[in-house]
Design an enzyme around this catalytic site. Structure first.
Site, PDB file in Angstrom:
ATOM      1  N   ARG A 163      -1.035 -15.079   9.709  1.00 28.83           N
ATOM      2  CA  ARG A 163      -0.679 -16.059  10.743  1.00 28.83           C
ATOM      3  C   ARG A 163      -1.859 -16.991  11.049  1.00 28.83           C
ATOM      4  O   ARG A 163      -2.097 -17.342  12.206  1.00 28.83           O
ATOM      5  CB  ARG A 163      -0.230 -15.374  12.045  1.00 28.83           C
ATOM      6  CG  ARG A 163       1.043 -14.534  11.940  1.00 28.83           C
ATOM      7  CD  ARG A 163       2.246 -15.423  11.681  1.00 28.83           C
ATOM      8  NE  ARG A 163       3.515 -14.716  11.797  1.00 28.83           N
ATOM      9  CZ  ARG A 163       4.134 -14.108  10.780  1.00 28.83           C
ATOM     10  NH1 ARG A 163       3.597 -14.090   9.578  1.00 28.83           N
ATOM     11  NH2 ARG A 163       5.307 -13.525  10.967  1.00 28.83           N
ATOM     12  N   SER A 237       8.650 -14.315  16.812  1.00 24.09           N
ATOM     13  CA  SER A 237       7.648 -13.391  17.373  1.00 24.09           C
ATOM     14  C   SER A 237       6.768 -14.155  18.356  1.00 24.09           C
ATOM     15  O   SER A 237       6.202 -15.191  18.003  1.00 24.09           O
ATOM     16  CB  SER A 237       6.754 -12.845  16.269  1.00 24.09           C
ATOM     17  OG  SER A 237       7.512 -12.209  15.285  1.00 24.09           O
ATOM     18  N   GLU A 333       1.198 -15.667  19.526  1.00 18.35           N
ATOM     19  CA  GLU A 333       1.312 -16.373  18.254  1.00 18.35           C
ATOM     20  C   GLU A 333       1.799 -17.805  18.500  1.00 18.35           C
ATOM     21  O   GLU A 333       1.481 -18.736  17.766  1.00 18.35           O
ATOM     22  CB  GLU A 333       2.324 -15.615  17.373  1.00 18.35           C
ATOM     23  CG  GLU A 333       2.371 -16.095  15.963  1.00 18.35           C
ATOM     24  CD  GLU A 333       3.710 -15.871  15.322  1.00 18.35           C
ATOM     25  OE1 GLU A 333       4.588 -16.736  15.483  1.00 18.35           O
ATOM     26  OE2 GLU A 333       3.868 -14.846  14.672  1.00 18.35           O
TER      27      GLU A 333
HETATM   28  N1  EPU Z   1       9.226  -2.167  16.341  1.00 14.74           N
HETATM   29  C1  EPU Z   1       9.607  -1.395  17.411  1.00 14.74           C
HETATM   30  N2  EPU Z   1      10.345  -1.968  18.405  1.00 14.74           N
HETATM   31  C2  EPU Z   1      10.716  -3.250  18.381  1.00 14.74           C
HETATM   32  C3  EPU Z   1      10.328  -4.063  17.281  1.00 14.74           C
HETATM   33  C4  EPU Z   1       9.576  -3.499  16.278  1.00 14.74           C
HETATM   34  O1  EPU Z   1       9.296  -0.221  17.474  1.00 14.74           O
HETATM   35  O2  EPU Z   1      11.393  -3.705  19.316  1.00 14.74           O
HETATM   36  C5  EPU Z   1       8.402  -1.563  15.272  1.00 14.74           C
HETATM   37  C6  EPU Z   1       9.155  -0.717  14.286  1.00 14.74           C
HETATM   38  O3  EPU Z   1       8.318   0.375  13.994  1.00 14.74           O
HETATM   39  C7  EPU Z   1       9.266  -1.574  13.054  1.00 14.74           C
HETATM   40  C8  EPU Z   1       7.983  -2.374  13.134  1.00 14.74           C
HETATM   41  O4  EPU Z   1       7.773  -2.571  14.532  1.00 14.74           O
HETATM   42  O5  EPU Z   1       9.312  -0.819  11.904  1.00 14.74           O
HETATM   43  C9  EPU Z   1       8.020  -3.713  12.445  1.00 14.74           C
HETATM   44  O6  EPU Z   1       9.104  -4.490  12.949  1.00 14.74           O
HETATM   45  P1  EPU Z   1       9.722  -5.687  12.101  1.00 14.74           P
HETATM   46  O7  EPU Z   1       9.924  -5.241  10.714  1.00 14.74           O
HETATM   47  O8  EPU Z   1      10.871  -6.242  12.847  1.00 14.74           O
HETATM   48  O9  EPU Z   1       8.554  -6.734  12.012  1.00 14.74           O
HETATM   49  P2  EPU Z   1       7.473  -7.259  13.056  1.00 14.74           P
HETATM   50  O10 EPU Z   1       6.145  -6.730  12.632  1.00 14.74           O
HETATM   51  O11 EPU Z   1       7.894  -7.025  14.447  1.00 14.74           O
HETATM   52  C10 EPU Z   1       6.870  -9.333  11.597  1.00 14.74           C
HETATM   53  C11 EPU Z   1       6.754 -10.813  11.771  1.00 14.74           C
HETATM   54  C12 EPU Z   1       8.126 -11.467  11.784  1.00 14.74           C
HETATM   55  C13 EPU Z   1       8.829 -11.152  10.481  1.00 14.74           C
HETATM   56  C14 EPU Z   1       8.918  -9.615  10.324  1.00 14.74           C
HETATM   57  C15 EPU Z   1       9.507  -9.182   9.012  1.00 14.74           C
HETATM   58  C16 EPU Z   1       4.722 -11.101  13.072  1.00 14.74           C
HETATM   59  C17 EPU Z   1       4.120 -11.485  14.384  1.00 14.74           C
HETATM   60  N3  EPU Z   1       6.053 -11.120  13.012  1.00 14.74           N
HETATM   61  O12 EPU Z   1       7.522  -8.837  12.751  1.00 14.74           O
HETATM   62  O13 EPU Z   1       7.945 -12.870  11.862  1.00 14.74           O
HETATM   63  O14 EPU Z   1      10.127 -11.711  10.427  1.00 14.74           O
HETATM   64  O15 EPU Z   1       7.580  -9.059  10.407  1.00 14.74           O
HETATM   65  O16 EPU Z   1       8.596  -9.365   7.985  1.00 14.74           O
HETATM   66  O17 EPU Z   1       3.992 -10.797  12.137  1.00 14.74           O
HETATM   67  C18 EPU Z   1       7.832 -14.691  13.414  1.00 14.74           C
HETATM   68  O18 EPU Z   1       6.667 -14.833  13.049  1.00 14.74           O
HETATM   69  O19 EPU Z   1       8.357 -15.442  14.260  1.00 14.74           O
HETATM   70  C19 EPU Z   1       8.610 -13.602  12.846  1.00 14.74           C
HETATM   71  C20 EPU Z   1       9.860 -13.338  13.236  1.00 14.74           C
END
Ligand code: EPU
Length: 337
Positions: A163, A237, A333
């Site tokens: 990012r 995010s 972010e």
């Molecule tokens: N999780 C929770 N509770 C929640 C959300 C997430 O426990 O409410 C935990 C779970 O363990 C899950 C892990 O977080 O396995 C990861 O969640 P997710 O795969 O949804 O991904 P993220 O890390 O929350 C990142 C990016 C997203 C992108 C997804 C998928 C960032 C800040 N965000 O989210 O990007 O779509 O990975 O690759 O790195 C964005 O930047 O706007 C965005 C949506």
């Protein structure tokens, strides 16, 4: 045409009703330069707007907001298996992904349905489901705002990180005019390392996925947990996933045995969504603002009437809670104005 006291409600995906003193839309580099001259003459601050999908207005803007509408996509075959696709900054990101899928150009499929425009994609090195744009990035052409000359930035010069990029580090110095991606024409490297993509493909009994299959899976995953900004205002995010030293992570793991983390050398990236959920914020609403019940990391304008200040204050409460419980300081972010 330059408009005055213009509402930006339709130009930010949070749907926040902030006003700008002056507003204009530009369709060419010449028009962009004219707008910059206008701002210089009046000593106005300039704000460049792409798709408005990563911005939060906490107050009215006193300068000139310039909406970048440069459009056009061109293709150059460079080998039997590779192609360079150049898109102007005002192209909608997902339309570009669709264009590539129709032509069977591989590389962008994991980045399907990300809101926003092409021009802002290098700013924060957009990434999702195992791919970041740095993986397929060739170069971009920018306008240097100090010299008003165009410059070309290759992969190395962009200093991409999670990012992050030179454009974020040196904010306000460059405007991205167009971006070139190096994509594959037939030997696609299909990336299904992200678990949820595999489950989606299994559900459809797909064992040898095409890039179109991967895109369809990503679209289903996104639609299942990320709110559509056209319906519920949000900016994806809201926070970055924090990266903490491994020693700190191991300390936390003793107390919070379930804490997830992705190791990267001496550091561990912890999902902010998990931290926020553990603090009881998931699905919680205060007045007009909420944390999305399906993905806590996404803050939403729940009623459509939230002010930017309210959303900001809500995010501050989350930062305080997470800091108190885990000793980790979440970083926003989204760009705050
Ligand atoms: N999780 C929770 N509770 C929640 C959300 C997430 O426990 O409410 C935990 C779970 O363990 C899950 C892990 O977080 O396995 C990861 O969640 P997710 O795969 O949804 O991904 P993220 O890390 O929350 C990142 C990016 C997203 C992108 C997804 C998928 C960032 C800040 N965000 O989210 O990007 O779509 O990975 O690759 O790195 C964005 O930047 O706007 C965005 C949506």
């Amino acid at each position: 045409m330059i408009l005055e006291n213009f509402s930006l409600k339709n130009f930010n995906t949070f749907g926040v009703d902030a006003k700008t003193r002056y507003f204009t839309e530009v369709y060419s580099v010449d028009e962009l330069k004219e707008a910059i001259h206008f701002a210089h003459e009046k000593s106005l601050e300039v704000l460049f707007l792409g798709g408005g999908s990563n911005i939060l207005f906490t107050k009215d803007f006193g300068g000139l907001a310039v909406k970048l509408n440069l459009i056009g996509i061109s293709v150059k075959e460079i080998s039997d298996n590779e192609v360079l696709v150049t898109a102007k900054s005002g192209e909608n990101w997902h339309q570009l992904v669709r264009f590539c899928l129709t032509k069977n150009f591989g590389g962008l499929e994991n980045l399907s349905l990300i809101p926003g425009n092409v021009g802002t994609s290098p700013m924060q090195n957009i990434g999702a489901y195992g791919t970041e744009i740095k993986d397929v990035f060739e170069s971009c052409t920018v306008l240097n705002l100090e010299t008003l000359e165009t410059e070309i930035f290759d992969l190395e010069k962009c200093k991409f990180g999670y990012r992050d990029s030179i454009f974020k580090q040196e904010k306000g110095k460059y405007i991205i005019l167009e971006v070139t991606f190096k994509l594959t024409r037939k030997n696609h490297s299909i990336n299904v390392e992200y678990g949820a993509i595999q489950s989606e493909l299994q559900k459809k009994n797909i064992t040898k996925p095409t890039i179109q299959d991967v895109s369809a899976a990503v679209i289903r995953i996104r639609q299942s947990k990320l709110p559509d900004p056209k319906i519920t205002g949000n900016a994806g995010s809201f926070f970055k996933n924090p990266t903490i030293p491994k020693t700190q992570f191991l300390g936390l793991k003793e107390k919070f045995t379930e804490i997830p983390g992705y190791e990267n050398g001496d550091f561990v990236k912890v999902p902010a969504g998990w931290l926020i959920e553990q603090c009881g914020w998931k699905g919680k609403q205060i007045d007009n603002v909420a944390s999305n019940p399906l993905q806590a990391l996404v803050l939403v304008n729940a009623t459509g009437h939230a002010s930017g200040r309210e959303i900001f204050d809500f995010s501050d409460m989350i930062i305080q809670s997470v800091k108190k419980k885990f000793g980790i300081e979440l970083e926003r972010e989204v760009n705050i104005i």
